[in-house]
Design a protein around this motif. Sequence first.
Motif, short mmCIF file in Angstrom:
data_model
loop_
_atom_site.label_atom_id
_atom_site.label_comp_id
_atom_site.label_asym_id
_atom_site.label_seq_id
_atom_site.Cartn_x
_atom_site.Cartn_y
_atom_site.Cartn_z
N ARG A 152 -8.78 6.03 6.48
CA ARG A 152 -9.87 6.13 5.73
C ARG A 152 -10.77 7.81 6.03
N VAL A 153 -10.24 8.04 7.18
CA VAL A 153 -10.68 9.35 7.51
C VAL A 153 -9.90 10.47 6.76
N VAL A 154 -8.52 10.17 6.55
CA VAL A 154 -7.77 11.22 5.68
C VAL A 154 -7.98 11.08 4.34
N VAL A 155 -8.62 10.02 3.84
CA VAL A 155 -8.84 9.83 2.49
C VAL A 155 -10.17 10.53 2.32
N ASP A 156 -11.23 10.11 2.96
CA ASP A 156 -12.58 10.30 2.95
C ASP A 156 -13.10 11.82 3.14
N ALA B 226 -5.99 2.80 2.82
CA ALA B 226 -7.69 3.12 3.11
C ALA B 226 -8.68 2.23 2.14
N ASN B 227 -8.31 1.78 1.13
CA ASN B 227 -9.03 1.07 0.23
C ASN B 227 -8.73 -0.45 0.23
N TRP C 24 0.85 -1.21 -0.01
CA TRP C 24 0.02 0.16 0.00
C TRP C 24 0.90 1.22 0.03
N PRO C 25 1.33 1.74 -1.21
CA PRO C 25 2.18 2.80 -1.28
C PRO C 25 1.68 4.14 -1.02
#
Length: 353
Positions: free
Chosen positions: A102-106, A74-75, A67-68
């Motif tokens: 996931r919070v950082v991405v969403d 997150a995915n 996961w780079p």
Amino acid sequence: MRDTPNSAELLAWYDKNAREMPWRVAPDASMNGERADPYFVWLSEVMLQQTTVAAVREYFIKFTTLWPTVSDLANADDADVMAAWAGLGYYARARNLLKCARVVVDERDGIFPSTRAELEKLPGIGPYTSAAIAAIAFGQSEVVVDGNVERVMARLFAHEVPMPESKPTLRDFAAKLTPKERAGDYAQAVMDLGATLCSPRNPSCEICPWRANCIGYAKGIAAELPKKSPKKPKPIRYGTVFLAQRDDGAWLLEKRPDRGLLGGMMGWPGNNWAEDPNPASPPIDAHWTPLNGEVRHTFTHFHLRLSVQIAQTDATSTPERGVFVDQKSFSANDLPTVMRKAFELVQGRLNQN
């Protein structure tokens, strides 16, 4: 009166002696304005909580290969991340890792905030981690204090109040020395000093860049610091695990509750772990054989002793709890360490027979 230590002396030492880490930017690149990737800093700091650098390197490389970016993480499937984390311990960190990613991405379009206050709003990020990310990835002048830094400060100022009572004072000492410029390099320099020269036992005081300013060294008590309050003895908890294998090689595994020790991890079915545990109820109707010997493992707050029972079943057997994982999908390396110990005990007994 001894001179007050200053950051310039330590940074000059760090520029020549910085440890190479896969998540770091070298001092010369840092001085030219290059910043560490906040995703890398965050990931490494979470992994390094209560874990050695030597143990973390391999896991960090594995995670950043799989996961780079924070979006990739997150995915990812929860089970894949938990399996990749297996063996690193303190599994709540892995669950919080996914929540935070996931919070950082969403909610932040995949961009980490640059300030300590905003970083602390993210799941699983506390005062130490937020300060480390803000300083190392964003150059903020934040006070970064881990166990290495506490040891350095206790010796530097000859502070003899035992831990953990001394923690606030040691943080104050660290704050006085934290510079406005090159704060990230300085934070890593103090940690490197504590990990290499100012080590817990037999510190290398003669080659320390702060030796001339170290009150603990001048008093001849550096190796005795920081003092620690006596530890309470850890209680012993007991439990049972059941290892069932089908005739086709599949193993019976059970997902542990999301909350609690090893939360969300796959493991062997068993009972609760307690000083006076409930009777063990097998997960499937079979002829169970108790093994001689036991699994021993130590967690932060207690020692664990597990008895092990094994059984062979056929394809018609239906478990009351858990699922059979076929032989091709099963990997003992994906199990938490204590569960892997149980598997190794069983394998050892089977090989003897």
